[in-house]
Scaffold this motif. Structure first.
Motif, short mmCIF file in Angstrom:
data_model
loop_
_atom_site.label_atom_id
_atom_site.label_comp_id
_atom_site.label_asym_id
_atom_site.label_seq_id
_atom_site.Cartn_x
_atom_site.Cartn_y
_atom_site.Cartn_z
N ASP A 121 6.49 49.18 -19.01
CA ASP A 121 5.92 47.88 -18.65
C ASP A 121 6.78 46.74 -19.16
O ASP A 121 6.30 45.65 -19.45
CB ASP A 121 4.50 47.74 -19.19
CG ASP A 121 4.41 47.93 -20.71
OD1 ASP A 121 5.46 48.11 -21.36
OD2 ASP A 121 3.28 47.89 -21.24
N LYS A 122 8.08 46.99 -19.25
CA LYS A 122 8.98 46.01 -19.86
C LYS A 122 9.89 45.36 -18.83
O LYS A 122 10.41 46.00 -17.92
CB LYS A 122 9.84 46.68 -20.93
CG LYS A 122 9.07 47.35 -22.05
CD LYS A 122 8.26 46.34 -22.85
CE LYS A 122 7.65 46.96 -24.10
NZ LYS A 122 6.65 48.00 -23.79
N VAL A 123 10.12 44.07 -19.00
CA VAL A 123 11.10 43.32 -18.22
C VAL A 123 12.16 42.83 -19.18
O VAL A 123 11.87 42.09 -20.13
CB VAL A 123 10.45 42.15 -17.47
CG1 VAL A 123 11.51 41.30 -16.78
CG2 VAL A 123 9.43 42.66 -16.46
N SER A 124 13.40 43.26 -18.96
CA SER A 124 14.51 42.86 -19.82
C SER A 124 15.08 41.53 -19.32
O SER A 124 15.37 41.40 -18.12
CB SER A 124 15.60 43.92 -19.83
OG SER A 124 15.10 45.17 -20.27
N VAL A 125 15.24 40.59 -20.22
CA VAL A 125 15.77 39.27 -19.87
C VAL A 125 17.21 39.19 -20.40
O VAL A 125 17.44 39.18 -21.60
CB VAL A 125 14.92 38.14 -20.47
CG1 VAL A 125 15.44 36.78 -20.03
CG2 VAL A 125 13.45 38.31 -20.07
N ILE A 126 18.16 39.16 -19.47
CA ILE A 126 19.59 39.15 -19.83
C ILE A 126 20.14 37.74 -19.76
O ILE A 126 20.00 37.06 -18.74
CB ILE A 126 20.40 40.07 -18.90
CG1 ILE A 126 19.89 41.52 -18.98
CG2 ILE A 126 21.89 40.00 -19.23
CD1 ILE A 126 20.56 42.45 -17.99
N THR A 150 15.52 38.79 -24.64
CA THR A 150 14.07 38.90 -24.74
C THR A 150 13.59 40.06 -23.89
O THR A 150 14.20 40.38 -22.86
CB THR A 150 13.37 37.62 -24.23
OG1 THR A 150 13.93 36.48 -24.86
CG2 THR A 150 11.86 37.65 -24.50
N THR A 151 12.52 40.70 -24.31
CA THR A 151 11.86 41.71 -23.51
C THR A 151 10.40 41.30 -23.32
O THR A 151 9.69 41.07 -24.30
CB THR A 151 11.93 43.10 -24.16
OG1 THR A 151 13.30 43.48 -24.33
CG2 THR A 151 11.23 44.15 -23.30
#
Length: 348
Positions: free
Chosen positions: A276-281, A290-291
């Motif tokens: 349920d994670k969105v990785s912010v690059i 941020t995740t």
């Protein structure tokens, strides 16, 4: 259940969730979100200003949706709904050797009850995009290892373009001159010239590339590598991988903000262990800064035209999460149809 009652309940649920997640402290949402819901063969429309969610049954099992550049039409691709098996553990349609051809549905956005046209889309269509003018549609026909090209005005198939094995996600370059296509089956990305409709390059990237995402300046392409839990970075000028970024489990779709600062990567996990994670690059440093936690089965991603909100479909949860791109917090959650996969945004 009466359709009006169903819509009212959906709207009330969405508004309750919006309040619970603190949407009042974020920038007001505007425009519309559309999702392809594979588990119940439906398409959902979210009116962001009010939170109203409307869900419509479809004649296909939709895997992907795409709004046309003028915002007048919604395109959706998938296999016929009748007798179709559920998606596999990666949220992709199961392949059968003797299946019928898939379909491209064209909807007027003012009426999603019935498509205005149904066109052939090749065997097991995965994703659909259009050119900058909205004249042609490009569909990845996964089982044919090809892109099906369609003339939307004449509603005819123009031809087929051979790709790598099992093409899935594809996106056009910002200038519209090329398409980059993720080939899940052979670990490559195909480069297609949109004028000649010829493949002009093949780039090895890693294990199970699912989708691509251009940076707004067109200089780089990020590619989700599902089976490596990372993202590859392609330099467009040299057509070579120049780096990778580790993300969470089983990354699927990814999308950059219009200011060129950030790439959002949805990490779905698997049926045995949903993520349920969105990785912010950060695109300048090429690092995850941020995740964000959304919902089980984070899959599809789109960013609105203002660049202020990213939207993520959560397959297992049956929801769409709105992420404020300044605070990197979920500010709203909308209940949509079952198993939402593809997602697209339309301005007011």
């Amino acid at each position: 259940m009466n359709k009006l009652i169903k819509k009212t309940i959906l709207c009330a649920s969405a508004l309750t969730l919006m309040i619970a997640t603190g949407v009042c402290s974020a920038a007001p949402l505007s425009g519309f979100i559309y999702t392809a819901n594979e588990r119940d063969a439906s398409i959902s429309e979210i009116t962001l200003a009010t939170g109203l969610v409307r869900t419509f049954k479809a004649s296909i099992v939709p895997h992907n949706v795409q709004i046309t550049p003028d915002g007048a039409f919604l395109l959706s691709v998938g296999m016929a709904a009748e007798g179709h098996e559920k998606q596999n553990m990666q949220g992709m349609q199961k392949m059968q050797p003797d299946n019928d051809e898939g379909k491209l549905l064209i909807f007027d956005v003012r009426n999603l009850d019935k498509p205005i046209a149904t066109l052939p889309a090749g065997k097991h269509p995965a994703h659909v995009i259009t050119d900058r003018e909205g004249q042609r549609a490009f569909v990845t026909s996964s089982e044919e290892n090809a892109i099906t090209v369609l003339d939307l005005a004449r509603r005819t198939v123009i031809g087929k373009i051979g790709t790598g094995a099992s093409p899935h996600g594809l996106r056009p370059s910002p200038d519209g001159r090329e398409l980059y296509v993720a080939n899940v089956g052979d670990g490559s990305v195909s480069v297609v010239d949109t004028t000649t409709l010829k493949v002009v390059g093949r780039i090895p990237v890693g294990k199970a590339p699912v989708q691509v995402g251009f940076t707004p300046d067109g200089r780089q392409v990020y590619v989700s590598l599902r089976d490596e839990n990372r993202v590859a970075i392609i330099d467009v000028a040299t057509r070579r991988v120049i780096g990778t970024v580790d993300v969470a489990r089983d990354p699927i779709q990814l999308y950059a903000t219009s200011d060129g600062k950030t790439m959002y990567v949805a990490n779905q996990g698997s049926e045995k262990a949903w993520d349920d994670k969105v990785s912010v690059i950060d695109l300048a440093s090429r690092k995850v800064t941020t995740t964000v936690t959304t919902g089980p089965g984070a899959h599809g991603v789109v960013v609105d035209s203002s660049g202020k909100t990213a939207f993520v479909t959560n397959i297992e949860a049956g929801t769409v999460s709105a992420i404020d791109t300044t605070s990197q917090r979920v500010t709203a959650t909308f209940k949509v149809g079952a198993g939402p996969n593809g997602i697209t945004y339309r301005r007011n």
